[in-house]
Design an enzyme around this catalytic site. Structure first.
Site, short mmCIF file in Angstrom:
data_model
loop_
_atom_site.label_atom_id
_atom_site.label_comp_id
_atom_site.label_asym_id
_atom_site.label_seq_id
_atom_site.Cartn_x
_atom_site.Cartn_y
_atom_site.Cartn_z
N HIS A 1 -12.94 -3.14 3.44
CA HIS A 1 -11.62 -3.46 3.58
C HIS A 1 -11.09 -2.83 4.75
O HIS A 1 -10.44 -3.70 5.61
CB HIS A 1 -10.84 -2.84 2.44
CG HIS A 1 -9.35 -3.32 2.40
ND1 HIS A 1 -8.50 -3.44 1.12
CD2 HIS A 1 -8.51 -2.95 3.30
CE1 HIS A 1 -7.25 -3.67 1.62
NE2 HIS A 1 -7.17 -3.30 2.87
N GLU B 1 -17.91 11.88 21.99
CA GLU B 1 -16.45 12.25 21.77
C GLU B 1 -16.29 12.47 20.36
O GLU B 1 -14.97 12.95 19.73
CB GLU B 1 -15.51 11.21 22.30
CG GLU B 1 -14.19 11.89 22.76
CD GLU B 1 -13.35 10.55 23.13
OE1 GLU B 1 -12.37 10.92 24.15
OE2 GLU B 1 -13.42 9.67 22.28
N GLU C 1 0.83 -1.22 -0.11
CA GLU C 1 0.06 -0.13 0.12
C GLU C 1 0.81 1.30 -0.09
O GLU C 1 0.30 2.34 0.45
CB GLU C 1 -0.99 0.06 1.13
CG GLU C 1 -1.89 -1.15 1.33
CD GLU C 1 -3.09 -1.23 0.32
OE1 GLU C 1 -2.61 -0.42 -0.63
OE2 GLU C 1 -3.74 -2.07 0.18
N HIS D 1 -2.98 2.26 8.39
CA HIS D 1 -4.18 1.44 7.68
C HIS D 1 -4.10 0.22 8.46
O HIS D 1 -3.22 -0.43 9.11
CB HIS D 1 -3.74 1.22 6.25
CG HIS D 1 -4.46 0.12 6.09
ND1 HIS D 1 -5.76 0.52 5.40
CD2 HIS D 1 -3.98 -0.97 5.17
CE1 HIS D 1 -6.13 -0.71 4.90
NE2 HIS D 1 -5.59 -1.45 4.79
N HIS E 1 -7.68 -3.03 9.72
CA HIS E 1 -8.74 -3.48 9.34
C HIS E 1 -9.80 -3.66 10.41
O HIS E 1 -10.09 -4.98 10.86
CB HIS E 1 -8.48 -5.09 8.52
CG HIS E 1 -7.70 -4.97 7.58
ND1 HIS E 1 -7.20 -6.01 6.92
CD2 HIS E 1 -7.44 -3.86 6.80
CE1 HIS E 1 -6.43 -5.76 5.84
NE2 HIS E 1 -6.63 -4.64 5.59
#
Ligand code: 13P
Ligand code: ZN
Length: 270
Positions: free
Chosen positions: A210, A169, A116, A139, A141
Site C-alpha cells: 500500500h 545516510e 485515513e 502518508h 504511495h
C-alpha cells in the site's frame, strides 16, 4: 484577521503536496497529510469559535481533544491542492474526545477529511507521547517501497537492516528503524491502531502492498524521512537481483551511529 492562504502552514502544505505529486508518490487521490497547529497560530487567520460543520470521526482519541489540524480531503488530488486549497484542504478541531471533527475552514465543496483520519490522529497521539514536538503525519504511495513489500520479507528488523545497508545516510536519518504492517484494510480504525502502535518506536511505518507513513516536527522532516527510505528502497530494487559484491557491514553501521551519537533501535545491529 490575516489571509489564511498566506499563512506559513498553508504555503508549506501546498508546496509539500505539489512536490509529493511531482515525485510520483501521490497518483490520483492517493496520500494524505495532517499538520497539528497551535490554537494561537490558527486564530491569527480564522475565528476558531466559528464552527462551519461537525462531522463524526468514527473513533475516539481523548488526548487530542480540542487540537486543531490542517488536513487533506478525502478523494482530493495532491496535484490540485495549489490551485484550490480551500476545496482540497480543511482545518478541523477534534471535539467530544476525538469523536467529532469541527470544520473551521475549507472542504468548501462539502467534502470531508481523509479516509485515513484514524491512522493520522492515532499516530499523532502516539508520537506526541514519544516527542511533544511532533506536528506532522504524512502518508503516500512511493513505488520502490511498495515494490519492496512484494519481494522482501516483512520482518521489520530485516526490512530496516536492508534499507540501512542501501545508503550510508539511512541509519543517520532513521536510526529508530522502520515499522512494517502486513496488508490490512485501509481507512479503518484497526489499521489506525496498528500504525499508532508501531509509531511508539519508529517514525516510519510501511503498509505492505500500500504505502508509507512518516512523521516529523515539520513537513520537511516528515517528507525527508519518506524521501530517504524511498531512495534506499530504490537502490534495493535496482540491486536485489544482481550479484552483490559490496555492502555496509554492521560494524560500519555502528560506526556511523556512534559518530553522530545516535541511539540505534535496540537489537537491530548484530
Ligand atoms: P483519501 O483520498 O481518503 O485521503 O485516501 C487516499 C489514500 O491514500 C488511502 O490510503
Ligand atoms: Zn494510501
Amino acid at each position: 484577521m490575516k489571509n489564511i492562504l498566506e499563512a506559513p502552514f498553508m504555503t508549506d502544505m501546498i508546496r509539500t503536496t505539489a512536490i509529493m505529486y511531482d515525485h510520483g508518490w501521490d497518483e490520483r487521490n492517493s496520500g494524505n497529510i495532517s499538520l497539528l497547529l497551535e490554537e494561537d497560530e490558527a486564530a491569527e487567520y480564522i475565528d476558531t469559535k466559528a464552527v462551519l460543520r461537525t462531522i463524526p470521526t468514527g473513533f475516539s482519541e481523548p488526548s487530542l481533544d480540542g487540537r486543531i489540524f490542517l488536513v487533506t480531503g478525502t478523494g482530493k488530488y495532491f496535484k490540485n491542492v495549489e490551485y484550490a486549497p480551500e476545496m482540497n484542504l480543511g482545518l478541523l478541531r477534534l471535539a467530544d474526545g476525538g469523536r467529532q471533527a469541527e470544520v473551521l475552514w475549507g472542504f468548501s465543496d462539502g467534502g470531508k477529511f481523509t479516509s485515513e483520519l484514524p491512522a493520522h490522529m492515532m499516530s499523532h497521539a502516539a508520537r506526541l507521547s514519544a516527542d511533544p514536538g511532533n506536528r506532522v503525519v504524512l502518508h503516500c504511495h512511493p513505488a520502490n517501497l511498495l515494490a519492496m513489500t512484494y519481494v522482501h520479507t516483512l520482518d521489520e528488523r530485516e526490512f530496516t537492516r536492508t534499507l540501512w545497508r542501501m545508503c550510508t545516510e539511512s541509519i543517520m536519518i532513521f536510526p529508530d528503524g522502520i515499522g512494517v504492517l502486513p496488508w490490512m484494510l485501509c481507512g479503518t480504525n484497526e489499521i489506525g491502531e496498528a500504525t499508532a502502535e508501531k509509531m511508539k518506536l519508529s517514525r516510519i511505518v510501511v503498509w505492505a502492498q500500500h504505502g508509507i507513513y512518516g512523521v516529523g516536527r515539520d513537513l520537511d522532516e516528515a517528507f525527508g524521512l519518506v524521501e530517504t527510505a524511498e531512495k534506499a528502497a530504490e537502490i534495493y530494487m535496482k540491486t536485489a537481483h544482481l550479484r552483490i559484491l559490496n555492502t555496509i557491514s554492521d560494524a560500519q553501521l555502528k560506526k556511523i551511529a556512534d559518530h553522530l551519537g545516535h541511539t540505534v533501535r535496540e537489537g537491530y545491529l548484530d
